[in-house]
Design an enzyme around this catalytic site. Sequence first.
Site, PDB file in Angstrom:
ATOM      1  N   PRO A  55      -3.226   0.253  19.317  1.00 29.48           N
ATOM      2  CA  PRO A  55      -3.013  -0.226  17.940  1.00 29.48           C
ATOM      3  C   PRO A  55      -3.218   0.818  16.843  1.00 29.48           C
ATOM      4  CG  PRO A  55      -5.093  -1.066  18.790  1.00 29.48           C
ATOM      5  CD  PRO A  55      -4.429  -0.368  19.927  1.00 29.48           C
ATOM      6  N   TYR A  78       4.321   6.688  10.194  1.00 27.45           N
ATOM      7  CA  TYR A  78       3.511   5.524   9.835  1.00 27.45           C
ATOM      8  C   TYR A  78       4.349   4.471   9.101  1.00 27.45           C
ATOM      9  CZ  TYR A  78      -0.772   2.958   8.970  1.00 27.45           C
ATOM     10  OH  TYR A  78      -1.746   1.989   8.985  1.00 27.45           O
ATOM     11  N   TYR A  95      -8.955   5.314   8.336  1.00 35.46           N
ATOM     12  CA  TYR A  95      -9.097   5.628   9.753  1.00 35.46           C
ATOM     13  C   TYR A  95     -10.192   6.696   9.856  1.00 35.46           C
ATOM     14  CZ  TYR A  95      -4.621   3.281  10.702  1.00 35.46           C
ATOM     15  OH  TYR A  95      -3.607   2.349  10.834  1.00 35.46           O
ATOM     16  N   HIS A 154       0.843  -1.202   0.000  1.00 40.25           N
ATOM     17  CA  HIS A 154       0.000   0.000   0.000  1.00 40.25           C
ATOM     18  C   HIS A 154       0.875   1.248   0.000  1.00 40.25           C
ATOM     19  CE1 HIS A 154      -4.100  -1.663   1.598  1.00 40.25           C
ATOM     20  NE2 HIS A 154      -3.657  -2.309   0.547  1.00 40.25           N
ATOM     21  N   LYS A 172       1.929  -0.048  15.220  1.00 40.70           N
ATOM     22  CA  LYS A 172       3.363  -0.093  15.540  1.00 40.70           C
ATOM     23  C   LYS A 172       3.843  -1.299  16.337  1.00 40.70           C
ATOM     24  CE  LYS A 172       4.621   3.357  13.414  1.00 40.70           C
ATOM     25  NZ  LYS A 172       4.998   2.844  12.137  1.00 40.70           N
TER      26      LYS A 172
END
Length: 383
Positions: free
Chosen positions: A285, A377, A194, A72, A289
């Site tokens: 979560p 990220y 998200y 991704h 990570k």
Amino acid sequence: MRTQVGIVGAGPAGLTLARLLENAGIETVVLEARSRDYCEARIRAGVLEQGTVDLLRDAGVGARMDVEGIVHHGISLQFDGERHRVPLSELTDGRSIVIYGQTEVVKDLFAARLESGLPLHFDTPAAEIDAERGIVRHAGGELECDFVAGCDGFHGVSRASVPSGVLREFGREYPYGWLGILADVAPSVDELVYAHHERGFALLSLRSPTRSRYYLQCRPDEDLGEWPHERIWQELQTRAGVDGWTLEEGPILEEGVTGMRSYVCEPMRCGRLFLAGDAAHIVPPTGAKGLNLAIHDVRLLAEALVRRYESGDEALLAAYSDACLRRVWRCEHFSWWMTTMLHLPPGGDPFDLRLQRSQLRYVTTSESQARALAENYVGLELV
Ligand code: RFL
Ligand code: PHB
């Protein structure tokens, strides 16, 4: 029994360490409390940073991941009913993430270990560790080690075996939980979403072209009995919905609720015992990570042990805890930040909601803010 490095716990941290040490010719014994079937059925993380992918590949356990993992290049943040893409790769010189379940990583590592014929004892919980002498006690006897790697997760015995007063602990519990489902239906999104919503956070993720992994913010002690499948889908439709898009529903194969906490202990070492992964630190979560941090810890631990066995030099072992903790604290901050930006605060405090929306707008409109999110990220080597 005697070995060079005793490894307690066969999660991603313990198994990856075992593999790295095997490749360097260092002897290990792995003790795992649960059965192989249990470990292979446990559904956990799904996002691998590129550094994690590279390490697994270099360690010779990346063949299936390279075929089945899904690369991704972005994620979306959703708020006020609109999705805003954060182009991770554009913002980080081409770095990306790979969607490949932790369950699959663990299966690959088990297969490699068993193929090598090296000791991996299931259903063998360590009961206690003598950190000074390097002894792991279990129901079947004692394992004497030069060094012990405590890779037994947050509820394991490694950290608990450290004499009181040695470790300093830091932490926070959140008034949130996640209700997670694995559904037998093609994901309705190409990239993770998200979603901030006044009914609570939702996350759209996936495991494969035919398996969706979705999460809903709930109470940490939420009773799954109150969530018939129809209600779960309804709530996902509402929280993740945007105009002109529908969420495909399908059979739910697995569901569960997890609480959230941040936790770090310092130092990550006591005598001959080295803590790695969730045994030493936990993140909520939302930043994806936990698994990646566990792999980073054991990369450093393996390098330090290899140096020690090659030249007798213990400098890297002495530096292990500080080196890990630099990255741990960066991830602790990022995970806390993502969590508090996206979850509905208790009571839905309108002041907090407005601050969150403002922050989300800033992150998705300012390139420098988006880049900061992207760097964290994808796990850029920042620290
Ligand atoms: P694990 O995986 O908990 O493995 C520890 C192992 O030790 C065993 N054990 C013992 N063995 C011997 N003797 C004892 N006394 C023992 N006590 C325990 C256990 O049975 C187990 O096999 O720890 P490790 O290796 O440090 O790995 C950490 C990761 O599992 C964890 O950080 C991630 O799953 C966190 N996480 C995520 N991380 C990511 O990087 N990306 C994600 O997308 C992501 N999503 C998640 C997550 C964790 C979640 N839950 C369930 C908390 C999503 C969720 C919902
Ligand atoms: C998952 O797919 O399980 C997942 C993805 C992203 C997260 C957490 C979990 O932040």
